[in-house]
Design a protein around this motif. Sequence first.
Motif, PDB file in Angstrom:
ATOM      1  N   PRO A   1      -2.543  -3.855  -9.425  1.00 28.48           N
ATOM      2  CA  PRO A   1      -3.166  -2.752  -8.625  1.00 28.48           C
ATOM      3  C   PRO A   1      -4.822  -3.196  -8.483  1.00 28.48           C
ATOM      4  O   PRO A   1      -5.482  -3.846  -9.080  1.00 28.48           O
ATOM      5  N   VAL A   2      -5.033  -2.667  -7.078  1.00 34.23           N
ATOM      6  CA  VAL A   2      -6.432  -2.879  -6.699  1.00 34.23           C
ATOM      7  C   VAL A   2      -7.431  -1.745  -6.698  1.00 34.23           C
ATOM      8  O   VAL A   2      -6.848  -0.558  -6.128  1.00 34.23           O
ATOM      9  N   GLU A   3      -8.279  -1.560  -7.332  1.00 34.50           N
ATOM     10  CA  GLU A   3      -8.969  -0.598  -7.532  1.00 34.50           C
ATOM     11  C   GLU A   3     -10.058  -0.254  -6.322  1.00 34.50           C
ATOM     12  O   GLU A   3     -10.990  -1.170  -6.158  1.00 34.50           O
ATOM     13  N   LEU A   4      -9.806   0.709  -5.450  1.00 34.96           N
ATOM     14  CA  LEU A   4     -10.435   1.136  -4.212  1.00 34.96           C
ATOM     15  C   LEU A   4     -11.117   2.247  -4.120  1.00 34.96           C
ATOM     16  O   LEU A   4     -10.527   3.175  -4.541  1.00 34.96           O
ATOM     17  N   THR A   5     -12.426   2.352  -3.528  1.00 33.75           N
ATOM     18  CA  THR A   5     -12.868   3.840  -3.213  1.00 33.75           C
ATOM     19  C   THR A   5     -12.053   4.180  -2.146  1.00 33.75           C
ATOM     20  O   THR A   5     -11.365   3.781  -1.240  1.00 33.75           O
ATOM     21  N   GLY A   6     -12.251   5.528  -1.773  1.00 33.97           N
ATOM     22  CA  GLY A   6     -11.645   6.300  -0.877  1.00 33.97           C
ATOM     23  C   GLY A   6     -11.890   5.893   0.709  1.00 33.97           C
ATOM     24  O   GLY A   6     -10.756   5.528   1.241  1.00 33.97           O
ATOM     25  N   ILE A   7     -12.793   5.289   1.042  1.00 38.66           N
ATOM     26  CA  ILE A   7     -13.269   4.961   2.225  1.00 38.66           C
ATOM     27  C   ILE A   7     -12.489   3.496   2.283  1.00 38.66           C
ATOM     28  O   ILE A   7     -11.747   2.969   3.507  1.00 38.66           O
ATOM     29  N   GLU A   8     -12.641   2.518   1.325  1.00 38.99           N
ATOM     30  CA  GLU A   8     -12.080   1.145   1.465  1.00 38.99           C
ATOM     31  C   GLU A   8     -10.538   1.407   1.676  1.00 38.99           C
ATOM     32  O   GLU A   8     -10.014   0.569   2.444  1.00 38.99           O
TER      33      GLU A   8
ATOM     34  N   VAL B   1       0.933  -1.059  -0.096  1.00 45.24           N
ATOM     35  CA  VAL B   1       0.113  -0.016   0.118  1.00 45.24           C
ATOM     36  C   VAL B   1       0.766   1.162   0.049  1.00 45.24           C
ATOM     37  O   VAL B   1       1.798   1.421   0.948  1.00 45.24           O
ATOM     38  N   ASP B   2       0.738   2.150  -0.973  1.00 53.32           N
ATOM     39  CA  ASP B   2       1.444   3.286  -1.254  1.00 53.32           C
ATOM     40  C   ASP B   2       0.522   4.546  -0.631  1.00 53.32           C
ATOM     41  O   ASP B   2      -0.283   4.763  -1.536  1.00 53.32           O
ATOM     42  N   VAL B   3       0.652   4.897   0.505  1.00 53.95           N
ATOM     43  CA  VAL B   3      -0.081   5.713   1.228  1.00 53.95           C
ATOM     44  C   VAL B   3      -0.472   7.116   0.426  1.00 53.95           C
ATOM     45  O   VAL B   3      -1.532   7.625   0.001  1.00 53.95           O
ATOM     46  N   PRO B   4       0.851   7.994   0.174  1.00 55.21           N
ATOM     47  CA  PRO B   4       0.604   9.091  -0.493  1.00 55.21           C
ATOM     48  C   PRO B   4      -0.170   9.073  -1.886  1.00 55.21           C
ATOM     49  O   PRO B   4      -1.047  10.020  -2.151  1.00 55.21           O
ATOM     50  N   SER B   5       0.096   7.930  -2.834  1.00 55.84           N
ATOM     51  CA  SER B   5      -0.239   8.339  -4.139  1.00 55.84           C
ATOM     52  C   SER B   5      -1.701   7.383  -4.051  1.00 55.84           C
ATOM     53  O   SER B   5      -2.370   6.922  -5.111  1.00 55.84           O
ATOM     54  N   ARG B   6      -2.118   6.777  -2.899  1.00 53.28           N
ATOM     55  CA  ARG B   6      -3.262   6.073  -2.750  1.00 53.28           C
ATOM     56  C   ARG B   6      -3.367   4.960  -3.559  1.00 53.28           C
ATOM     57  O   ARG B   6      -4.269   4.697  -4.469  1.00 53.28           O
ATOM     58  N   VAL B   7      -2.505   4.039  -3.835  1.00 53.82           N
ATOM     59  CA  VAL B   7      -2.334   2.782  -4.596  1.00 53.82           C
ATOM     60  C   VAL B   7      -2.009   1.822  -3.898  1.00 53.82           C
ATOM     61  O   VAL B   7      -1.168   1.604  -3.119  1.00 53.82           O
ATOM     62  N   ALA B   8      -3.114   0.646  -4.030  1.00 58.25           N
ATOM     63  CA  ALA B   8      -2.778  -0.720  -3.264  1.00 58.25           C
ATOM     64  C   ALA B   8      -2.524  -1.736  -4.521  1.00 58.25           C
ATOM     65  O   ALA B   8      -3.196  -1.851  -5.431  1.00 58.25           O
ATOM     66  N   THR B   9      -1.550  -2.583  -4.322  1.00 54.14           N
ATOM     67  CA  THR B   9      -1.308  -3.614  -5.138  1.00 54.14           C
ATOM     68  C   THR B   9      -1.368  -4.953  -4.375  1.00 54.14           C
ATOM     69  O   THR B   9      -1.006  -4.868  -3.280  1.00 54.14           O
ATOM     70  N   ASN B  10      -1.819  -6.017  -5.013  1.00 58.35           N
ATOM     71  CA  ASN B  10      -2.028  -7.045  -4.081  1.00 58.35           C
ATOM     72  C   ASN B  10      -1.455  -8.361  -5.510  1.00 58.35           C
ATOM     73  O   ASN B  10      -1.718  -8.354  -6.642  1.00 58.35           O
ATOM     74  N   ARG B  11      -0.449  -9.176  -4.858  1.00 57.07           N
ATOM     75  CA  ARG B  11       0.336  -9.874  -5.932  1.00 57.07           C
ATOM     76  C   ARG B  11       0.831  -9.141  -7.294  1.00 57.07           C
ATOM     77  O   ARG B  11       0.643  -9.473  -8.133  1.00 57.07           O
TER      78      ARG B  11
END
Length: 227
Positions: free
Chosen positions: A152-159, A139-149
Amino acid sequence: MGDMASRVLLIDDDTRLPELLREYLEQNGVALSHAPDGPRGLSMLEQGAFDAVLLDVMMPGMDGLEVCKRIRAKGNVPVIMLTARGDETDRVVGLELGADDYVGKPFSPRELLARLRAVLRRARPDVMSEQLVVGELSVDVPSRVATNRGAPVELTGIEFDILVALVRRAGRVVPRDALLSEAGRSDVVVGERTVDVHISHLRQKLGDDPPRLIKTVRGVGYVLTKD
């Protein structure tokens, strides 16, 4: 928020509301545009870049829930639903469709501005570098990017915020209300059901079925397993 005005689109068939809100919001660095119905709101979103959408649930023709579904099919712009006070079902459905927050009508412009600022802050956080890695999840907090394996995982703000809260405390149980306040939501009286909805979205998007990554601790909250 800086000097740059945020552009916000209000989709609501109530024509008095934009008049009531416009001046207050403009004094506070928010430029408000208005669409009187769902189809026009969607076409304005196609044409222009907006930082957030205020979306009324109760509209003749295409209702707000349908509009929300269509906005989400196209992207991740923050959406705040405007719901009749106390209508829990609309809220839960709105959140299930990917809305980021909701405000009950009638509301004060001040309350609305506070919610807007919260979703805008989450969409454009300060640039502090923070990279969290647990197992194959990164999880890259500043760029708000999460990757799994690696994907990239498309998430809404609160997710995304809930995921960050879990990852920061990997291996420890995080109570439901702590998850919400972590996600900057302590100002909202949100039912436990809301957190569960977001967690189930996270699990779906992370392919966590049966849940091995995010485990439920009955009556308390959730834990993100370390291994």
